[in-house]
Design a protein around this motif. Structure first.
Motif, PDB file in Angstrom:
ATOM      1  N   SER A   1     -72.524  22.462  94.740  1.00  0.00           N
ATOM      2  CA  SER A   1     -72.371  23.723  94.014  1.00  0.00           C
ATOM      3  C   SER A   1     -73.428  24.742  94.427  1.00  0.00           C
ATOM      4  N   VAL A   2     -74.624  24.268  94.748  1.00  0.00           N
ATOM      5  CA  VAL A   2     -75.738  25.181  95.041  1.00  0.00           C
ATOM      6  C   VAL A   2     -75.735  25.623  96.505  1.00  0.00           C
ATOM      7  N   VAL A   3     -75.508  24.701  97.407  1.00  0.00           N
ATOM      8  CA  VAL A   3     -75.443  25.057  98.833  1.00  0.00           C
ATOM      9  C   VAL A   3     -73.998  25.477  99.087  1.00  0.00           C
ATOM     10  N   SER A   4     -73.720  26.731  98.791  1.00  0.00           N
ATOM     11  CA  SER A   4     -72.334  27.125  98.660  1.00  0.00           C
ATOM     12  C   SER A   4     -72.174  28.641  98.831  1.00  0.00           C
ATOM     13  N   PRO A   5     -71.126  29.183  99.410  1.00  0.00           N
ATOM     14  CA  PRO A   5     -69.987  28.452  99.965  1.00  0.00           C
ATOM     15  C   PRO A   5     -70.353  27.795 101.298  1.00  0.00           C
ATOM     16  N   LYS A   6     -69.697  26.694 101.561  1.00  0.00           N
ATOM     17  CA  LYS A   6     -69.990  25.942 102.788  1.00  0.00           C
ATOM     18  C   LYS A   6     -68.860  26.089 103.796  1.00  0.00           C
ATOM     19  N   PRO A   7     -69.216  26.261 105.078  1.00  0.00           N
ATOM     20  CA  PRO A   7     -68.169  26.203 106.100  1.00  0.00           C
ATOM     21  C   PRO A   7     -67.715  24.750 106.244  1.00  0.00           C
ATOM     22  N   ILE A   8     -66.568  24.560 106.818  1.00  0.00           N
ATOM     23  CA  ILE A   8     -66.048  23.191 106.978  1.00  0.00           C
ATOM     24  C   ILE A   8     -65.916  22.865 108.461  1.00  0.00           C
ATOM     25  N   ALA A   9     -66.610  21.811 108.872  1.00  0.00           N
ATOM     26  CA  ALA A   9     -66.438  21.314 110.250  1.00  0.00           C
ATOM     27  C   ALA A   9     -65.305  20.298 110.191  1.00  0.00           C
ATOM     28  N   TRP A  10     -64.245  20.576 110.905  1.00  0.00           N
ATOM     29  CA  TRP A  10     -63.116  19.637 110.932  1.00  0.00           C
ATOM     30  C   TRP A  10     -63.303  18.867 112.228  1.00  0.00           C
ATOM     31  N   VAL A  11     -63.774  17.632 112.100  1.00  0.00           N
ATOM     32  CA  VAL A  11     -64.329  16.927 113.249  1.00  0.00           C
ATOM     33  C   VAL A  11     -63.359  15.901 113.835  1.00  0.00           C
ATOM     34  N   SER A  12     -63.030  16.095 115.115  1.00  0.00           N
ATOM     35  CA  SER A  12     -62.231  15.080 115.791  1.00  0.00           C
ATOM     36  C   SER A  12     -63.123  14.224 116.677  1.00  0.00           C
TER      37      SER A  12
ATOM     38  N   THR B   1     -73.873  23.102 109.623  1.00  0.00           N
ATOM     39  CA  THR B   1     -74.593  24.345 109.884  1.00  0.00           C
ATOM     40  C   THR B   1     -74.890  24.542 111.379  1.00  0.00           C
ATOM     41  N   MET B   2     -75.241  25.818 111.739  1.00  0.00           N
ATOM     42  CA  MET B   2     -75.729  26.070 113.094  1.00  0.00           C
ATOM     43  C   MET B   2     -77.243  25.879 113.095  1.00  0.00           C
ATOM     44  N   LEU B   3     -77.773  25.349 114.185  1.00  0.00           N
ATOM     45  CA  LEU B   3     -79.192  25.017 114.239  1.00  0.00           C
ATOM     46  C   LEU B   3     -79.954  25.789 115.305  1.00  0.00           C
ATOM     47  N   SER B   4     -79.267  26.184 116.362  1.00  0.00           N
ATOM     48  CA  SER B   4     -79.929  26.918 117.456  1.00  0.00           C
ATOM     49  C   SER B   4     -78.847  27.616 118.269  1.00  0.00           C
ATOM     50  N   THR B   5     -79.208  28.757 118.852  1.00  0.00           N
ATOM     51  CA  THR B   5     -78.230  29.453 119.692  1.00  0.00           C
ATOM     52  C   THR B   5     -78.460  29.172 121.179  1.00  0.00           C
TER      53      THR B   5
END
Ligand SMILES: Cc1cc2nc3c(=O)[nH]c(=O)nc-3n(C[C@H](O)[C@H](O)[C@H](O)COP(=O)(O)O)c2cc1C
Length: 205
Positions: A19-30, A47-51
């Motif tokens: 609820s707090v870390v929100s809204p969250k993107p969804i990684a749909w992982v294959s 999350t993204m960590l580095s570019t």
């Protein structure tokens, strides 16, 4: 009210976090296993960590009984995964793939999705998804102790696959994509759309 995580059970901490870390993107992982069977599941600890380098990460919890999810088993075995974008249109299919099917059952088939061969890694991408990121594992962080170890998979993006339809003029059109986000886990789970947006100019520095 003040709450200390050490006094709470796993379920309560989970409810607070989602609820707090929100809204969250969804990684749909294959992923694929060592005999080539496909697996697909959603993960919103993402999350993204580095570019430079291009690095993303997502978290896989252990099942409450300590069992390992197929995704982490496959990633540990092959070091590869693909993150596919979840749009409004694909949200029902994404939800179907969150069931804990056994490894011999393909979530692609269960959800009516098309596995399409990736260019640089073995796991297929979701054909219906407008954006897929082909990734190789850099590192796996582990939290907790056996049997309920939670893993955070850090991966370098080797290839970004974009459907040109969503990139007029070479720029990703976020409004056209209609990405969905995950909010709390009441249950039932709560999601949000990204169609009600607003803009803000950054202050001059
Ligand atoms: C929107 C959504 C987000 C989820 N996020 C996570 C997550 O971040 N971490 C996790 O371990 N499970 C998460 N789950 C649950 C997994 O998708 C579920 O346990 C799935 O069965 C795992 O599949 P696998 O065994 O094929 O890896 C999520 C489920 C949904 C519907």
């Amino acid at each position: 009210m003040n709450l200390e995580p050490k006094d709470l059970n796993a379920r309560d901490i989970y409810r607070i976090f989602v609820s707090v870390v929100s809204p969250k993107p969804i990684a749909w992982v294959s992923t694929v296993d060592l005999v080539g069977r496909n697996n697909l599941a959603p993960f919103s600890m993402y999350t993204m960590l580095s570019t430079v380098p291009a690095v993303l990460g997502f978290g896989v919890s252990a099942y409450h009984d300590g069992g390992k999810k197929d995704t982490i088993k496959n990633v540990e075995a092959t070091n590869e995964f693909v993150i596919n974008l979840v749009t409004e249109e694909l949200s029902v299919a994404m939800n179907i793939t969150s069931s804990s099917f056994p490894p011999e059952v393909s979530e692609f088939e269960k959800a009516g999705l098309t596995p399409v061969r990736s260019a640089m890694v073995a796991p297929p991408r979701v054909g219906q998804s407008p954006i897929s990121l082909e990734c190789r594992v850099l590192e796996i962080l582990r939290f907790g102790s056996e049997p309920t170890v939670n893993s955070f998979i850090v991966g370098e993006v080797l290839l970004v696959h974009l459907d040109d339809k969503y990139c007029p003029g070479g720029v990703i059109d976020s409004e056209r994509l209609k990405i969905v986000g995950r909010l709390g886990a009441q249950p039932p789970d709560l999601y949000c759309r990204t169609t009600d947006t607003f803009i803000m100019k950054r202050p001059e520095s």
